[in-house]
Design a protein around this motif. Sequence first.
Motif, mmCIF file in Angstrom:
data_model
loop_
_atom_site.group_PDB
_atom_site.id
_atom_site.type_symbol
_atom_site.label_atom_id
_atom_site.label_comp_id
_atom_site.label_asym_id
_atom_site.label_seq_id
_atom_site.Cartn_x
_atom_site.Cartn_y
_atom_site.Cartn_z
ATOM 1 N N GLN A 149 0.835 -1.202 0.000
ATOM 2 C CA GLN A 149 0.000 0.000 0.000
ATOM 3 C C GLN A 149 0.871 1.253 0.000
ATOM 4 O OE1 GLN A 149 -0.521 1.681 3.365
ATOM 5 N NE2 GLN A 149 -1.550 3.371 2.292
ATOM 6 N N GLN A 150 1.895 1.250 0.847
ATOM 7 C CA GLN A 150 2.764 2.431 0.960
ATOM 8 C C GLN A 150 3.609 2.630 -0.288
ATOM 9 O OE1 GLN A 150 4.718 3.962 4.027
ATOM 10 N NE2 GLN A 150 3.414 3.212 5.686
ATOM 11 N N ILE A 151 4.118 1.543 -0.816
ATOM 12 C CA ILE A 151 5.024 1.653 -1.964
ATOM 13 C C ILE A 151 4.261 2.143 -3.195
ATOM 14 C CG2 ILE A 151 6.539 0.330 -3.503
ATOM 15 C CD1 ILE A 151 7.666 0.868 -0.678
ATOM 16 N N HIS A 152 3.066 1.604 -3.405
ATOM 17 C CA HIS A 152 2.264 2.087 -4.540
ATOM 18 C C HIS A 152 1.905 3.559 -4.356
ATOM 19 C CE1 HIS A 152 1.792 -1.614 -6.763
ATOM 20 N NE2 HIS A 152 1.489 -2.268 -5.642
ATOM 21 N N HIS A 153 1.542 3.908 -3.146
ATOM 22 C CA HIS A 153 1.179 5.301 -2.888
ATOM 23 C C HIS A 153 2.375 6.225 -3.136
ATOM 24 C CE1 HIS A 153 0.322 8.944 -0.522
ATOM 25 N NE2 HIS A 153 -0.940 8.717 -0.878
ATOM 26 N N ALA A 154 3.527 5.797 -2.680
ATOM 27 C CA ALA A 154 4.736 6.615 -2.858
ATOM 28 C C ALA A 154 5.058 6.800 -4.336
ATOM 29 C CB ALA A 154 5.915 5.973 -2.131
ATOM 30 N N ALA A 155 4.865 5.740 -5.112
ATOM 31 C CA ALA A 155 5.171 5.822 -6.544
ATOM 32 C C ALA A 155 4.214 6.774 -7.247
ATOM 33 C CB ALA A 155 5.093 4.430 -7.165
ATOM 34 N N ARG A 156 2.979 6.791 -6.780
ATOM 35 C CA ARG A 156 1.975 7.625 -7.462
ATOM 36 C C ARG A 156 1.999 9.075 -6.998
ATOM 37 N NH1 ARG A 156 -1.659 2.966 -6.888
ATOM 38 N NH2 ARG A 156 -2.500 3.944 -5.028
ATOM 39 N N HIS A 157 2.566 9.300 -5.813
ATOM 40 C CA HIS A 157 2.552 10.670 -5.270
ATOM 41 C C HIS A 157 3.950 11.132 -4.888
ATOM 42 C CE1 HIS A 157 -1.470 8.971 -4.488
ATOM 43 N NE2 HIS A 157 -1.857 10.146 -4.944
ATOM 44 N N PRO A 158 4.849 11.177 -5.849
ATOM 45 C CA PRO A 158 6.210 11.584 -5.494
ATOM 46 C C PRO A 158 6.247 13.063 -5.098
ATOM 47 C CG PRO A 158 6.007 11.407 -7.874
ATOM 48 C CD PRO A 158 4.713 10.903 -7.300
ATOM 49 N N VAL A 159 7.223 13.407 -4.265
ATOM 50 C CA VAL A 159 7.393 14.793 -3.818
ATOM 51 C C VAL A 159 8.774 15.277 -4.259
ATOM 52 C CG1 VAL A 159 5.832 14.489 -1.874
ATOM 53 C CG2 VAL A 159 8.261 14.023 -1.576
ATOM 54 N N GLU A 160 9.171 16.425 -3.743
ATOM 55 C CA GLU A 160 10.507 16.939 -4.085
ATOM 56 C C GLU A 160 11.515 16.454 -3.054
ATOM 57 O OE1 GLU A 160 10.907 18.725 -6.902
ATOM 58 O OE2 GLU A 160 8.772 18.303 -7.155
ATOM 59 N N LEU A 161 12.768 16.395 -3.480
ATOM 60 C CA LEU A 161 13.826 16.133 -2.496
ATOM 61 C C LEU A 161 13.864 17.290 -1.503
ATOM 62 C CD1 LEU A 161 16.949 14.842 -4.448
ATOM 63 C CD2 LEU A 161 15.892 13.753 -2.471
ATOM 64 N N ASP A 162 14.172 16.986 -0.256
ATOM 65 C CA ASP A 162 14.228 18.035 0.763
ATOM 66 C C ASP A 162 15.651 18.590 0.831
ATOM 67 O OD1 ASP A 162 14.324 19.607 3.019
ATOM 68 O OD2 ASP A 162 12.958 18.327 4.160
ATOM 69 N N ARG A 163 15.807 19.731 0.206
ATOM 70 C CA ARG A 163 17.126 20.330 0.091
ATOM 71 C C ARG A 163 17.717 20.674 1.465
ATOM 72 N NH1 ARG A 163 19.997 23.290 -3.806
ATOM 73 N NH2 ARG A 163 22.007 23.734 -2.838
#
Length: 866
Positions: A149-163
């Motif tokens: 569940q988490q991995i699919h969600h992460a793939a579908r909702h990527p964010v930006e790297l935290d600079r």
Amino acid sequence: MEILCVAEKPSIARAISQILSGGQSTTRDSPNRFTKNYDFYYDELRAEITVTSVAGHLMESDFSDDYRRWESCDPADLFDAPIITAVRKDGGPIARNLEIEARGKNMLMIWTDCDREGEHIGSEVASVCRKTNARIEVKRARFNAIIPQQIHHAARHPVELDRRQSDAVEARIQLDLRLGAAFTRMQTKMLQNQVPDLQRKMISYGPCQFPTLGFVVSRYQQVQAFVPETFWYIYLSIMVDGEETDFTWRRGHLFDFPATLALYELCVESPEATIAQVTKKPTKKWRPLPLTTVELQKSASRLLRLTPKRILDIADDLYSKGFLSYPRTETDQFDPDFDFMTLIQKQTTDPAWGQFAQSLANGGFNAPRKGKKNDKAHPPIHPTAHVTNLVGDDKRVYEYVTRRFLASCSKDAEGQQTTVTVIVAGEEFNATGLTITQRNYLEVFTYDKWSDKQLPDFEQGQHFIPVVCEMREGQTSRPSLLTEADLVGLMDENGIGTDATIAQHIQTIIDREYVMTRQEDSMKYLVPSTLGIGLVEGYNKIGFDRSLSKPQLRRETEQRMVDICEGRSTKNDMLFQFIEQYREVFLRARAAFRQVVESVRDYLNGDGNVTEGGASSDGDDNDDFGGENGGRPPRGTRAPARGGNRGAGTRGRARGTTAPRTRGQPRGKGPSTKRRQDDDSDDENSRPPRGAGATAVSCRCDVPAVERTVVKETSNKGRKFWTCPNDPSCGFFEWADQASGGSASKTGASSRTIPAKRTHTVYARRCKCDLTAVSRTVVKEGPNRGRIFWTCPNSENARCTFFEWDDEQKEMSGPECPNGDQPTKRSRTAGTGTTRSSGRAGGRGRAKSTRGGTSRGSKRGKQWYE
DNA sequence: GCAAGGTC
């Protein structure tokens, strides 16, 4: 659409591919033999995906050529020498793989661990991929567990790297390098030139290794400085049906001879003992918590007598073979949907614990207790396969992890505790018995001991003439040196190193010969070498605000990193401030370095202030001790392993004494009358057991407190605390390592800093007087009994109204606090990361203990790390 | 030849 996904390590790349592809990926080799590339089509994103990994950091930083050689510059120049960051020497194949795989892709999705270092590794990956694909879009997948569940969600909702997080790590890398290299070169050169014995030695300095050394030296000095104190107590025993029962004086012991004598005389004059109360209540011994890295290192080093480093190496090896789960984890709770039964089934064929595993599979399974820690990256350490062909230490470590896992899936042991209270001349004495009714987890977790202790059937109102009633003498005992397990705990509590590096730092100070290990009986202790003491003492003499051998420097670094993560500061601000500050510290240290040289020279020559101290650092780690210990290294009078050697045998019952001794002199003097400690600390019962030491700390009834050791499988297992010897309603409780009157070192009730690998939440609980708050445990009967709260460290009269529950977020309007004060908001200084319990020194875990009243530890003496 | 942080 083509996407390149990059994980922090090969195992995660494999797991992610498995989940996203539904097991339908194809595998290709990469230039690095550990790293694979997994290809598949992912419907959800309508994308061709390749998943690969790095193996931790991809780059390394070092000074530019002009400064890299030791002779090339003044070490002070290293504070602003250029630093070059490049792909690490052994990272070539992995970097090449990324360069090749990035070509032609539309997107780079970073799947590194979701912590500060992971963010930085992600930025390294991005910079390498951009070399061959400057326009690649960089995204970051955020996930807390490797579950579909988490991995699919992460793939579908990527964010930006935290600079900000990667900036904070970059700052840390630079500071550690500049500080470490400058001090190491300076002190090595100075000492090599001025101390002949050190001509070929490297005397390294590091912001983690030096505080680690500081802990060892500090404890050693406490041991050296210890002066035993004599105390007296009344000992009583009663004979029923030919069976003798020992009773413990409720007052424990007194340091006042005339007072004890007066009370004793009353007993002698009216010796009749009346049974005032017989209580029976159910008791439990808790099954162990799921296993973290730090706990594995602490408990296994104690039980298996291996170094923490060796344990982690073995666990790594077992992990790489697929026998254990990933062994670097902070998590002591399993996910709710963790598949226990499959793993338990695998163990059912084992000749030693198979039957127990089968009983769990047949309905005996009980969901493991949940600890308080979760790194959101890895589950607790557990066996992933059943293995039978291991030998030696590998076998022992595997067995420990497996038995612990099975035990954690079982039920608590249960028993019936009997307490008999007897009154003689108004003085109260107690005896405790235990009948175990259900062994449960103890059947498989053979490391825990819990034994029956039968008492005769006493009945309330019965009268006896004691068979022995004596005044006895004892002495407070010397604290023991640090064990490796103790040191791991101290480092963990003070934020020195991470779960992955703590063992390495300990190994470093051993390799550098700052510290020696010494086997005494069944325990391994850490003894600072003369070189180690000389260094720490020397730097202490220079008198910095922040001593270089104490944990503050690291704590400050961590706090400034949090500031960067939270946007309150920037990498450049932090670097500028720290570099200026520590260049000054460096120049002062160098100017005053004569003091370090003299201190080291003195200790090496045996002329140091603690002349009896310290192992010689010439490689002979055993027999170079002198002074009061008669050629032996400093040792506690307490027997290391099980509670106490103080006058073992002096419980020496006065057999044949058929009547109370007559008035007058205390019986016996000298060492043989030292009080025998009730040393059933490993098997007493589920309560913090009687490990029992004597002390100058008094509880709230003004009875000398006794030292006990937590035996429950909590994160505090093995930790010593002071408590009232008899009366739980007294409520006195103090961790020994927080109490200046106790034996151990202060471990910092102050803000806990979270090392790099950890989520970056830092608490600095301060009370309204702006003092560092201390934690206590509710003892009052009621729904909050056993719950930990934070309060002002001042004595009862001077205490402000600050109050916070340990387990609650800020903004909570908690129930009434034990003193009637209302909870106030928690002074939480940061918090984008996971909320975690911090500043734990005062009271994590669930040592079911009592609330402290006036903490003498907070008033007396100096906190050693300040 | 130096640090500490990842990981195989």
